[in-house]
Design a protein around this motif. Structure first.
Motif, PDB file in Angstrom:
ATOM      1  N   GLY A  22       0.986   6.998   0.341  1.00  0.00           N
ATOM      2  CA  GLY A  22       2.313   7.268   0.891  1.00  0.00           C
ATOM      3  C   GLY A  22       2.756   6.222   1.886  1.00  0.00           C
ATOM      4  O   GLY A  22       2.011   5.306   2.232  1.00  0.00           O
ATOM      5  N   HIS A  23       3.991   6.365   2.322  1.00  0.00           N
ATOM      6  CA  HIS A  23       4.544   5.415   3.297  1.00  0.00           C
ATOM      7  C   HIS A  23       4.416   5.970   4.712  1.00  0.00           C
ATOM      8  O   HIS A  23       3.939   7.106   4.906  1.00  0.00           O
ATOM      9  CB  HIS A  23       6.006   5.074   2.943  1.00  0.00           C
ATOM     10  CG  HIS A  23       6.947   6.243   2.925  1.00  0.00           C
ATOM     11  ND1 HIS A  23       7.298   6.945   4.053  1.00  0.00           N
ATOM     12  CD2 HIS A  23       7.613   6.831   1.900  1.00  0.00           C
ATOM     13  CE1 HIS A  23       8.153   7.903   3.723  1.00  0.00           C
ATOM     14  NE2 HIS A  23       8.355   7.866   2.426  1.00  0.00           N
ATOM     15  N   CYS A  24       4.826   5.196   5.714  1.00  0.00           N
ATOM     16  CA  CYS A  24       4.704   5.604   7.119  1.00  0.00           C
ATOM     17  C   CYS A  24       5.264   7.013   7.309  1.00  0.00           C
ATOM     18  O   CYS A  24       6.344   7.335   6.808  1.00  0.00           O
ATOM     19  CB  CYS A  24       5.480   4.643   8.018  1.00  0.00           C
ATOM     20  SG  CYS A  24       4.752   3.011   8.119  1.00  0.00           S
ATOM     21  N   MET A  25       4.507   7.831   8.056  1.00  0.00           N
ATOM     22  CA  MET A  25       4.903   9.242   8.172  1.00  0.00           C
ATOM     23  C   MET A  25       5.597   9.562   9.479  1.00  0.00           C
ATOM     24  O   MET A  25       5.835  10.718   9.808  1.00  0.00           O
ATOM     25  CB  MET A  25       3.700  10.150   7.905  1.00  0.00           C
ATOM     26  CG  MET A  25       2.642  10.297   8.959  1.00  0.00           C
ATOM     27  SD  MET A  25       2.145   8.875   9.880  1.00  0.00           S
ATOM     28  CE  MET A  25       0.420   8.735   9.451  1.00  0.00           C
TER      29      MET A  25
ATOM     30  N   THR B 111      11.416   3.315   9.174  1.00  0.00           N
ATOM     31  CA  THR B 111      12.468   2.928   8.237  1.00  0.00           C
ATOM     32  C   THR B 111      12.277   3.565   6.864  1.00  0.00           C
ATOM     33  O   THR B 111      13.252   3.963   6.217  1.00  0.00           O
ATOM     34  CB  THR B 111      12.517   1.397   8.120  1.00  0.00           C
ATOM     35  OG1 THR B 111      12.693   0.873   9.436  1.00  0.00           O
ATOM     36  CG2 THR B 111      13.678   0.960   7.256  1.00  0.00           C
ATOM     37  N   ALA B 112      11.032   3.686   6.390  1.00  0.00           N
ATOM     38  CA  ALA B 112      10.826   4.271   5.067  1.00  0.00           C
ATOM     39  C   ALA B 112      11.273   5.728   5.040  1.00  0.00           C
ATOM     40  O   ALA B 112      12.001   6.145   4.130  1.00  0.00           O
ATOM     41  CB  ALA B 112       9.356   4.153   4.669  1.00  0.00           C
ATOM     42  N   SER B 113      10.843   6.515   6.029  1.00  0.00           N
ATOM     43  CA  SER B 113      11.254   7.928   6.077  1.00  0.00           C
ATOM     44  C   SER B 113      12.758   8.036   6.311  1.00  0.00           C
ATOM     45  O   SER B 113      13.416   8.932   5.770  1.00  0.00           O
ATOM     46  CB  SER B 113      10.508   8.670   7.192  1.00  0.00           C
ATOM     47  OG  SER B 113       9.126   8.640   6.958  1.00  0.00           O
TER      48      SER B 113
ATOM     49  N   PRO C 117       0.803  -1.225   0.000  1.00  0.00           N
ATOM     50  CA  PRO C 117       0.000   0.000   0.000  1.00  0.00           C
ATOM     51  C   PRO C 117       0.834   1.273   0.000  1.00  0.00           C
ATOM     52  O   PRO C 117       0.411   2.283  -0.576  1.00  0.00           O
ATOM     53  CB  PRO C 117      -0.852  -0.131   1.271  1.00  0.00           C
ATOM     54  CG  PRO C 117      -0.282  -1.278   2.044  1.00  0.00           C
ATOM     55  CD  PRO C 117       0.456  -2.136   1.093  1.00  0.00           C
ATOM     56  N   CYS C 118       2.003   1.236   0.590  1.00  0.00           N
ATOM     57  CA  CYS C 118       2.850   2.442   0.635  1.00  0.00           C
ATOM     58  C   CYS C 118       3.332   2.844  -0.753  1.00  0.00           C
ATOM     59  O   CYS C 118       3.742   3.984  -0.959  1.00  0.00           O
ATOM     60  CB  CYS C 118       4.048   2.190   1.544  1.00  0.00           C
ATOM     61  SG  CYS C 118       3.594   1.577   3.163  1.00  0.00           S
ATOM     62  N   ASN C 119       3.310   1.910  -1.713  1.00  0.00           N
ATOM     63  CA  ASN C 119       3.798   2.191  -3.065  1.00  0.00           C
ATOM     64  C   ASN C 119       2.658   2.132  -4.095  1.00  0.00           C
ATOM     65  O   ASN C 119       2.924   2.091  -5.291  1.00  0.00           O
ATOM     66  CB  ASN C 119       4.868   1.173  -3.467  1.00  0.00           C
ATOM     67  CG  ASN C 119       6.096   1.214  -2.579  1.00  0.00           C
ATOM     68  OD1 ASN C 119       6.048   1.793  -1.505  1.00  0.00           O
ATOM     69  ND2 ASN C 119       7.187   0.617  -3.018  1.00  0.00           N
TER      70      ASN C 119
ATOM     71  N   GLY D  12       9.689   3.259  -1.806  1.00  0.00           N
ATOM     72  CA  GLY D  12       8.862   3.837  -0.758  1.00  0.00           C
ATOM     73  C   GLY D  12       8.911   2.984   0.495  1.00  0.00           C
ATOM     74  O   GLY D  12       9.676   3.252   1.414  1.00  0.00           O
ATOM     75  N   CYS D  13       8.086   1.935   0.524  1.00  0.00           N
ATOM     76  CA  CYS D  13       8.009   1.103   1.720  1.00  0.00           C
ATOM     77  C   CYS D  13       9.410   0.576   2.059  1.00  0.00           C
ATOM     78  O   CYS D  13      10.236   0.314   1.180  1.00  0.00           O
ATOM     79  CB  CYS D  13       7.021  -0.043   1.495  1.00  0.00           C
ATOM     80  SG  CYS D  13       6.461  -0.788   3.043  1.00  0.00           S
ATOM     81  N   ASP D  14       9.610   0.385   3.357  1.00  0.00           N
ATOM     82  CA  ASP D  14      10.935   0.164   3.956  1.00  0.00           C
ATOM     83  C   ASP D  14      12.001  -0.473   3.068  1.00  0.00           C
ATOM     84  O   ASP D  14      13.021   0.119   2.754  1.00  0.00           O
ATOM     85  CB  ASP D  14      10.794  -0.735   5.182  1.00  0.00           C
ATOM     86  CG  ASP D  14       9.990  -0.103   6.292  1.00  0.00           C
ATOM     87  OD1 ASP D  14       9.343   0.931   6.067  1.00  0.00           O
ATOM     88  OD2 ASP D  14      10.016  -0.651   7.402  1.00  0.00           O
ATOM     89  N   LYS D  15      11.787  -1.755   2.708  1.00  0.00           N
ATOM     90  CA  LYS D  15      12.873  -2.516   2.076  1.00  0.00           C
ATOM     91  C   LYS D  15      13.046  -2.177   0.604  1.00  0.00           C
ATOM     92  O   LYS D  15      14.055  -2.544   0.006  1.00  0.00           O
ATOM     93  CB  LYS D  15      12.621  -4.028   2.197  1.00  0.00           C
ATOM     94  CG  LYS D  15      12.329  -4.517   3.592  1.00  0.00           C
ATOM     95  CD  LYS D  15      13.458  -4.204   4.552  1.00  0.00           C
ATOM     96  CE  LYS D  15      13.084  -4.601   5.975  1.00  0.00           C
ATOM     97  NZ  LYS D  15      11.977  -3.824   6.577  1.00  0.00           N
TER      98      LYS D  15
HETATM   99 FE1  FES Z   1       5.308   0.693   4.335  1.00  0.00          FE
HETATM  100 FE2  FES Z   1       5.724   1.560   6.916  1.00  0.00          FE
HETATM  101  S1  FES Z   1       4.539  -0.120   6.196  1.00  0.00           S
HETATM  102  S2  FES Z   1       6.548   2.274   5.087  1.00  0.00           S
END
Ligand code: FES
Length: 592
Positions: free
Chosen positions: A212-215, A219-221, A72-74, A140-143
């Motif tokens: 968007g990803h976690c705000m 880890t993503a930010s 979902p973050c991407n 976007g999302c962490d990894k």
């Molecule tokens: Fe995707 Fe946090 S779950 S960035």
């Protein structure tokens, strides 16, 4: 051999010279000339409506897209890719979008980290195998950020990273709530009886209210900030919200810029230098970034031959104050960070304090200082002056001792100060299932001074080094008002989490590290100021336990076996041993 491999003949994409002595563009080894091979390469591409002049030697730009509705973050990346394409076309390039394995933190099991190296391998081979002159990585999302950059760094074609941007601030009953951070807070409040199940369910829709990803500074930010600090992304990449029109403008500018980077032959090897990694480590301390960045930057550095170590993290971060007031360490969120001026302000403040290599080259073709020297701060409560930091010493502390001869990490900014020097009785969980079965047992012999120990969740354990190191506290202690305890494991922790959590113990228990031999009731000494982590058990007793130790069962087949057999420990970034290093953009010949 397939028909197409046969037709490739000697056209292997390796660099050569044109008759007038100029270096031939890489993509022209596929698309140039009048041979049967060139006919095939162009003709099939033309089924997408591309006119003849698409193949006239203009830079071919790959847009590596981690779009997926399961990530979902991407999930907004198709629109972002269209903006990148516009930019590439405006600058006279040919954009070609291709997919990469998407790694969504919330849905993948056993953990997205298990697949970071698989995605990196896929991206590396996809870039090298295709007629590309440069790439934009949509992450976007962490990894997704480390995976794509690791893969691209091992090819070393001109590369620009574009992050998808954070979600807008969460809001619940008038309160600002942050991704992840408030999941942990609310779930502990439910277990402690301070929040009802109905209220918990209502908060769910209020947390993730835009693309968007976690705000939080998860880890993503953190990784979006790291790529900007490394100079491999454009200025302001880290903080512009995903739904802000300026994120789309940034995507368009990235498309324009990658074409210029190809013309200038500006490659990651010129940007991802030791100075760039040192800048990123200091930036991580200043923003209170995730412990996961330690693993990812070590792995990226390994791909480009920069000899980065855990000690660099400890040494460089120690002298840097945390000045960004964001959850989980502080109170604001990424949207506030952007309005306050974003990462350029952080980099300017570090540079003015002598804590940044000003001359590090970036994707703009300018130095870190040239990019950020005019940055302005619009809210000192969000981005504090260095003289009034959130924490005097940010960064990641690296602990060593008999329990972690190869190191363990703790983020002191997220810990309770009184627990940074602590000796306690171990309460041991053999694995995550044992933890789940035992943690709320009313008969569990545990108090607030105990140290919770979790085994078999490291790189080989679980497998994939899951984010379970921030174990929830026992319900009976939560109900009694306990908010933090020392927790110790070979696992990772979500960047959105907090607490006195010691992570990444190496060697891990599944690989026979001393962690595997800790028993209930053992005393453990934690001394963060002295950087020590010791199991207070005699050598004789340790030898006796080691003789009786039986290694847990390892994966027998599939990718999990490949991963298990080759994964490096946390001090080496958890990369696969055979993927370390840069292998360049030349296509291997069939005889290799
Ligand atoms: Fe995707 Fe946090 S779950 S960035």
């Amino acid at each position: 051999m397939s028909k197409h491999e046969e037709n490739n003949g000697g056209n292997n994409g390796n660099h050569g010279d044109t008759p007038d002595g100029k270096k031939m563009r890489r993509s022209q080894h596929w698309f140039g000339g009048s041979s049967k091979d060139a006919f095939i390469h162009r003709s099939w591409m033309k089924n997408q409506g591309l006119p003849d002049d698409s193949f006239d030697g203009r830079p071919v730009i790959g847009i590596c897209n981690t779009w997926s509705e399961l990530t979902p973050c991407n999930a907004h990346f198709r629109q972002l890719a269209e903006k990148v394409k516009q930019g590439v076309l405006q600058a006279g390039g040919l954009p070609l979008e291709f997919p990469a394995m998407s790694l969504g933190e919330t849905n993948m099991r056993p953990t997205a980290m298990l697949f970071r190296n698989l995605a990196a391998m896929e991206v590396e081979e996809s870039i090298r195998a295709h007629p590309l002159d440069g790439v934009i990585l949509l992450v976007g999302c962490d990894k997704t950020t480390p995976a794509l950059l690791m893969g691209a760094a091992s090819v070393d074609l001109p590369t620009l990273v574009l992050s998808g941007g954070p979600m807008l601030n969460g809001r619940y009953r008038g309160e600002t709530i942050g991704s992840g951070t408030h999941v942990w807070k609310f779930s502990e409040a439910v277990r402690g009886g301070q929040m009802s199940q109905g209220e918990f369910m209502k908060a769910e829709s209020c947390m993730s209210r835009s693309a968007g990803h976690c705000m939080t500074m998860g880890t993503a930010s953190t990784m979006a900030s790291m790529v900007e600090a490394l100079g491999i992304a454009l200025p302001e990449n880290a903080a512009i919200p995903a739904v802000d029109s300026r994120r789309h403008a940034l995507a368009l500018m990235a498309g324009r810029r990658i074409v210029e980077m190809v013309e200038a032959d500006l490659r990651p090897s010129a940007i991802l230098t030791r100075a760039a990694f040192e800048n990123a480590i200091r930036a991580n301390a200043a923003i209170g970034g995730s412990t996961n960045a330690v693993l990812h930057l070590l792995a990226i550095a390994g791909r480009v031959g920069v000899d980065l170590s855990l000690d660099d993290w400890d040494r460089l971060g120690r002298e840097v104050p945390t000045i960004l007031n964001l959850m989980p360490s502080g109170e604001f969120l990424m949207e506030d960070f952007y309005y306050a001026g974003g990462l350029p302000v952080i980099l300017r403040r570090l540079a003015e304090a002598g804590l940044l290599h000003k001359d590090a080259l970036t994707v703009t073709g300018q130095t870190a200082w040239e990019n950020n020297r005019d940055a302005e701060c619009f809210n000192d409560a969000v981005i504090r002056p260095l003289a009034k930091p959130l924490l005097a010493s940010g960064g990641i502390a690296v602990l060593r001792g008999n329990l972690a001869p190869l190191g363990a990490v703790i983020k002191p900014s997220a810990a309770t100060p009184a627990l940074l020097q602590h000796t306690g009785r171990a309460v041991v969980f053999e694995d995550i299932e044992h933890y789940k079965a035992r943690i709320d047992d009313p008969l569990l012999d545990i108090d607030a001074d105990c140290i919770m120990v979790l085994k078999n969740c490291g790189p080989k354990g679980y497998p994939g080094m899951a984010e379970v190191g921030n174990m929830g506290l026992p319900a009976k202690l939560l109900a009694a008002g306990v908010t933090d305890m020392v927790r110790l494991s070979d696992a990772r922790m979500s960047g959105t989490a907090y607490g006195s959590v010691i992570l990444h113990v190496a060697p891990e228990s599944m690989a026979g590290g001393l962690l595997a031999l800790v028993h209930d009731g053992d005393m453990i000494e934690v001394d963060v100021a002295g950087r020590r982590l010791e199991l207070l058990v005699t050598e004789d007793e340790i030898a006796r336990r080691r003789a009786a130790w039986v290694a847990p069962v390892a994966p027998k087949s599939g990718y999990a076996k490949l991963y298990f057999d080759h994964v490096l420990q946390a001090d080496r970034g958890v990369d696969l041993d055979f993927l370390v290093g840069c292998r360049g953009d030349a296509v291997p010949r069939e005889s290799h």
